[in-house]
Design an enzyme around this catalytic site. Structure first.
Site, PDB file in Angstrom:
ATOM      1  CD  GLU A  36      33.165  18.782  50.780  1.00 31.62           C
ATOM      2  OE1 GLU A  36      34.585  18.308  50.285  1.00 31.62           O
ATOM      3  OE2 GLU A  36      33.595  20.190  51.510  1.00 31.62           O
ATOM      4  CG  ASP A 223      43.231  14.106  47.948  1.00 32.67           C
ATOM      5  OD1 ASP A 223      44.554  15.086  48.713  1.00 32.67           O
ATOM      6  OD2 ASP A 223      42.266  15.021  48.013  1.00 32.67           O
TER       7      ASP A 223
END
Length: 265
Positions: A36, A223
């Site tokens: 990230e 998700d």
């Protein structure tokens, strides 16, 4: 000029007001995973510390540099010294947030990263959210008042102008130390009225609130927690693409913040 003892409450308000009006200078990003963090490190050409500002022996990594009038610091908790995986979760997040605030004295904390989302609350893969409030969902202490302490509900910094400019979705963030969701966690997340779920945010919020540093939470959805696919499979499948969306959003965020004060956000 020394503060007046006659009106300490006025003096305190004046100090807060002045801090809100000063241009933001130093930003600390708390980012849990190297995957990230690296797109932003590369985008803003940040350098890794040669001599760490952190205690000797900890794996925490600081990337830093300047963009326009902003001193940008990205703090990544590093790899677990024994297992070699990203040091995710609330303990690492709390420690690096505390150490970063003491060492760097930031004007603003930004916790950026990926998260799960709830389709029942309007979240889709690739959406990027600003969290309005943050709370824990796995600190269940069923004793009066301790129960509220366990949830640890805290407000994120209000950023109406930023939301209008970048047009992000907004929702409550719920934090726990597990990637999956147990029935107990699910009930607590529902009670928190959360749209997004992560493993760091509420811990960062706790420390930032304790040390009186405003905090913003930017989360990109990898998700769908209440979907029909296994969380781990969906997270790994979408991580690279969603991290790119996070990178683009944070870049816009930094452009907007440059030259502005906290009250301008």
């Amino acid at each position: 000029m020394a503060p007046s003892d006659d009106h300490p409450e006025v003096t305190g308000e004046a100090i807060v007001s002045e801090a809100e009006k000063r241009p933001i200078s130093t930003i600390v990003f708390i980012i849990a995973m190297q995957t990230e963090a690296l797109p932003l490190v590369n985008r803003f050409q940040l350098s890794e510390d040669v001599e760490s500002v952190f205690p000797k022996g900890v794996p925490w990594v600081r990337y830093h540099g300047f963009y326009k009038d902003l001193h940008i610091n990205i703090i990544w908790p590093g790899k677990d010294p024994v297992l070699g995986v990203d040091s995710v979760g609330t303990i690492s997040a709390s420690l690096v947030t505390y150490a970063s605030i003491l060492a760097l004295q930031p004007d603003l904390i930004i916790n950026a990263g990926t998260a799960g989302g709830f389709k029942a609350k309007g979240a889709c893969i690739g959406d990027v959210f600003l969290a309005s409030e943050v709370a824990f969902h796995d600190r269940r202490i069923p004793i009066p008042v301790f129960d509220l302490y366990g949830v640890g509900l805290r407000q994120a910094l209000s950023t109406p102008n930023l939301m209008g400019e970048i047009n992000l979705k907004v929702g409550r963030l719920s934090t726990g130390d597990s990637l999956d969701t147990s029935p107990h966690d699910e009930a607590s997340i529902v009670a928190n009225d959360a749209t997004i779920k992560d493993m760091e945010g509420a811990a960062v919020a706790y420390v930032a609130d304790l040390l009186k540093v405003p905090a913003v939470f930017v989360k990109a959805i990898t998700d769908i927690v209440d979907g029909d696919k296994p969380t781990t499979e969906e997270f790994l499948h979408n991580l690279a693409e969603v991290t790119a969306a996070l990178d683009e959003t944070v870049a816009k965020l930094i452009e907007f913040i440059s030259g502005k004060s906290l009250s301008d956000l």
